[in-house]
Design a protein around this motif. Sequence first.
Motif, short mmCIF file in Angstrom:
data_model
loop_
_atom_site.label_atom_id
_atom_site.label_comp_id
_atom_site.label_asym_id
_atom_site.label_seq_id
_atom_site.Cartn_x
_atom_site.Cartn_y
_atom_site.Cartn_z
N PHE A 467 21.89 -33.83 13.69
CA PHE A 467 21.28 -34.20 12.42
C PHE A 467 22.26 -33.92 11.30
CE2 PHE A 467 17.69 -33.23 15.17
CZ PHE A 467 16.79 -34.25 14.90
N TRP A 468 22.35 -34.84 10.34
CA TRP A 468 23.06 -34.56 9.09
C TRP A 468 22.09 -33.89 8.14
CZ3 TRP A 468 28.05 -34.46 8.31
CH2 TRP A 468 28.89 -35.23 9.10
N VAL A 469 22.39 -32.66 7.71
CA VAL A 469 21.48 -31.89 6.86
C VAL A 469 22.20 -31.46 5.60
CG1 VAL A 469 20.15 -31.06 8.84
CG2 VAL A 469 22.07 -29.71 8.00
N ASP A 470 21.43 -31.13 4.57
CA ASP A 470 21.99 -30.64 3.31
C ASP A 470 22.45 -29.19 3.48
OD1 ASP A 470 21.48 -33.06 2.08
OD2 ASP A 470 19.45 -32.45 1.50
N ALA A 471 23.22 -28.75 2.48
CA ALA A 471 23.74 -27.38 2.54
C ALA A 471 22.61 -26.36 2.52
CB ALA A 471 24.70 -27.14 1.38
N SER A 472 21.46 -26.71 1.89
CA SER A 472 20.35 -25.76 1.81
C SER A 472 19.72 -25.51 3.18
CB SER A 472 19.28 -26.30 0.85
OG SER A 472 18.84 -27.58 1.26
N GLN A 473 19.90 -26.41 4.16
CA GLN A 473 19.33 -26.25 5.49
C GLN A 473 20.30 -25.63 6.49
OE1 GLN A 473 18.02 -30.63 5.38
NE2 GLN A 473 16.46 -29.68 6.69
N ARG A 474 21.47 -25.24 6.00
CA ARG A 474 22.51 -24.75 6.91
C ARG A 474 22.07 -23.48 7.62
NH1 ARG A 474 28.72 -23.28 5.05
NH2 ARG A 474 29.58 -22.98 7.16
N GLU A 475 21.52 -22.52 6.88
CA GLU A 475 21.11 -21.26 7.50
C GLU A 475 19.95 -21.48 8.46
OE1 GLU A 475 22.75 -18.55 7.29
OE2 GLU A 475 24.19 -19.39 5.86
N GLN A 476 19.01 -22.37 8.09
CA GLN A 476 17.89 -22.66 8.98
C GLN A 476 18.37 -23.26 10.30
OE1 GLN A 476 15.23 -25.63 7.42
NE2 GLN A 476 13.91 -25.63 9.23
N ALA A 477 19.37 -24.17 10.22
CA ALA A 477 19.91 -24.76 11.44
C ALA A 477 20.58 -23.72 12.32
CB ALA A 477 20.89 -25.87 11.07
N HIS A 478 21.31 -22.80 11.71
CA HIS A 478 21.92 -21.72 12.48
C HIS A 478 20.85 -20.90 13.20
CE1 HIS A 478 26.20 -21.87 11.92
NE2 HIS A 478 26.10 -22.00 10.60
N ALA A 479 19.77 -20.59 12.47
CA ALA A 479 18.72 -19.76 13.04
C ALA A 479 18.02 -20.45 14.22
CB ALA A 479 17.70 -19.41 11.96
N LEU A 480 17.95 -21.78 14.19
CA LEU A 480 17.30 -22.53 15.27
C LEU A 480 18.22 -22.76 16.45
CD1 LEU A 480 15.31 -25.19 13.18
CD2 LEU A 480 14.39 -23.16 14.34
N GLY A 481 19.48 -22.36 16.37
CA GLY A 481 20.39 -22.50 17.48
C GLY A 481 21.30 -23.70 17.44
N TYR A 482 21.32 -24.42 16.31
CA TYR A 482 22.21 -25.57 16.18
C TYR A 482 23.64 -25.11 15.87
CZ TYR A 482 18.22 -28.79 15.99
OH TYR A 482 17.10 -29.51 16.29
N THR A 483 24.60 -25.88 16.30
CA THR A 483 25.99 -25.66 15.91
C THR A 483 26.25 -26.48 14.65
OG1 THR A 483 26.66 -25.36 18.21
CG2 THR A 483 28.40 -25.86 16.61
N VAL A 484 26.58 -25.82 13.54
CA VAL A 484 26.67 -26.48 12.24
C VAL A 484 28.14 -26.57 11.81
CG1 VAL A 484 25.87 -26.47 9.85
CG2 VAL A 484 24.40 -25.55 11.65
N VAL A 485 28.59 -27.78 11.51
CA VAL A 485 29.97 -28.00 11.07
C VAL A 485 29.95 -28.95 9.88
CG1 VAL A 485 31.03 -27.59 13.32
CG2 VAL A 485 30.24 -29.87 12.74
N ASP A 486 31.01 -28.88 9.06
CA ASP A 486 31.09 -29.77 7.90
C ASP A 486 31.71 -31.10 8.30
OD1 ASP A 486 33.70 -29.12 8.29
OD2 ASP A 486 34.01 -28.16 6.36
N GLY A 487 31.76 -32.04 7.32
CA GLY A 487 32.22 -33.39 7.61
C GLY A 487 33.66 -33.45 8.08
N SER A 488 34.55 -32.68 7.44
CA SER A 488 35.96 -32.72 7.84
C SER A 488 36.15 -32.18 9.26
CB SER A 488 36.80 -31.91 6.85
OG SER A 488 36.39 -30.56 6.82
#
Length: 700
Positions: A467-488
């Motif tokens: 999923f492409w998510v906003d910066a405000s959802q970054r911590e929530q995604a980490h907590a749910l077990g997603y691997t979060v990376v930026d566009g670059s």
Amino acid sequence: MNAITLRSLMSPTALRQLAAPMLIIMILAMMVLPLPAFALDVFFTFNISLSVMVMLVAMYANRPLDFSVFPTVLLLTTLLRLSLNVASTRIVLLEGHGGSDAAGKVIEAFGHFLVGGNTAVGLVVFTILTVINFVVITKGAGRIAEVSARFTLDAMPGKQMAIDADLNAGLIDDKEAKRRRREIAQESDFYGAMDGASKFVRGDAVAGILILLINIAGGLVVGVMQHDMALSQAAEIYTLLTIGDGLVAQIPSLIISVAAGLVVARVGDEGQISGQVVRQVFSNPQVLMLTAAILGVLGLIPGMPNLVFILLASLFGWLAWWRQSNPIDGPADEEAMKTPTQADIAAATEQSQEASWADVSPVDVLGLEVGYRLIPMVDKAQDGELLKRIRGLRKKFAQDVGFLAAPVHIRDNLELKPNAYRIALKGVEIGSGEAYPGQFLAINPGRVTGPLSGRETKDPAFGLPAFWVDASQREQAHALGYTVVDGSTVVATHLNHLILEHAAELLGRQETQALLDHIGRDSPKLIEDLVPKQLPVSTVQRVLQNLLEEGVNIRDMRTIIEVLAEHAARIQDPLELTSRVRQALGRSIIQALFPGDTEVQVMALDPGLERVLMQAVGSGGPEGGAIEPGLADSLLRQTVSLAQRQESMGLPPVLLVPGQLRWLLSRFLRRSVPTLKVIANAEVPENRMIRVGATVGSAA
């Protein structure tokens, strides 16, 4: 020997090296040794001419670094003026009672003709010149130099990164990168030196005022007490001589200050100052016409100097008409200001229609095209994050795989979607995707604990749901077990995956030769004995490509070259040579699949299937074998099923086969099972325990 030594000392190079020390010694000597009046005239004239020359050089320089020696020149001219002040003070006080020409004709001219022999006028003129020099020009130039030095130093990291980005993108070579880095360092040093050198001019102005006051007081004392002159007579003679001396030194100082201001106040490198002024101030006919109109109105007011205003209004009006008829476009040099004739235009059109080899542009080995919204990620002026990642990617590829891949040529493509990118290999697209600057890609590795709200997509590198998510959802995604990376990171990871996947195609003839040259620096004899005496470069390239196609790195080039040199005398077939090299690299191949000293858990062929396949290979070699279609389909289905079971157990899918079958099965199976590794029995080290976990073909 003496003649040779004398000849070497009189050479042009030796004379140039001695010029600066001799000049400084001469300047210092003038402070100590008495000089005759004629010598003072010569040195004062030389000082004036030198200051004028410095100002003209500053005006005709195309950029500040073209006059990088200016801080040193500023110090030397200041020292020269001060030494002349000391020498002239000595002769004024010693010989001033003899008349106004006692200190030379130059001081007399500046003391009499420039100020009319009036001491009050001379003091006022000297004071005004000092104020202009000290308060206006020197202070402004010093401030500009200070700010420029600070900003240049702050901008150095960004400029260095921009150079590295151009180098990694292949836009410039190593020599051009070194030249640009040297120029950046020189620019920082220049403005830093100018910031300090401007203090010389300020100190020179203060010293001029103090010297004037000291000389007047000293002249009165010497004239009245030593030469029995009347106070008024002593004041008139010594004051005029002192004012002449001060003006002789202050005018060159003012000229040098103007030159310093011209150098540090330059903006851009578009040519000489005179050309910039003409192009930017006098090129707009509307401005000139409005100026003429204003002067004309002022000239019509009674009581104003009508003739002067009307004259200047006419001049600006004519200049506006001339500029309207002869517009300036482009650079301000004379050639660019000329209007092309019809013949020139026809010749240029005919020349532009002629095809040449310059029209044939080579295809980039690796290319990255981005939509316009992704341009900030690769813009060196904006310190794009993707540029740094690509630079690190190429370095890691070279360390892990064993050779330096071609640079990634980056360009924008307006035909792509705004957030899309495209990766091309030799002009052919091998991957594409989308990235969203300012957002993050939350990748589902398979063990998340909840869903996310965002733009649903797939990871472009490995096809995982994301999923492409906003910066405000970054911590929530980490907590749910997603691997979060930026566009670059998304683009860089995709590019890295494709480069590793196509490593064999990236190893061209030029890269192979560069790799051999690199090995030859440490082991020249090893390379000389192999290439081209025993094997051509093309065969070595084919062997290395065979290894890379199956995911075997070529970092251990010493072992590869030694094996090729050992067998090249009787084996020229690249496939057979590849098999021998794989056997020599067996330890590292198995170590990469099964780290440590764990047992090697593999799949194996059923003995009956193995006999059938051996018969299919026959005597035609690995490339001449053919498998019966029904058998091939059954073999493929069973291998896919068993490989998936191996991966679900957390084990790498590895198929162990006889050496004669390895190339045939690897080429046949890896298209359907890209992660499958086919290894030969001889490639497993003797100290590793083998355990067969599944058998392919047992039910075939």
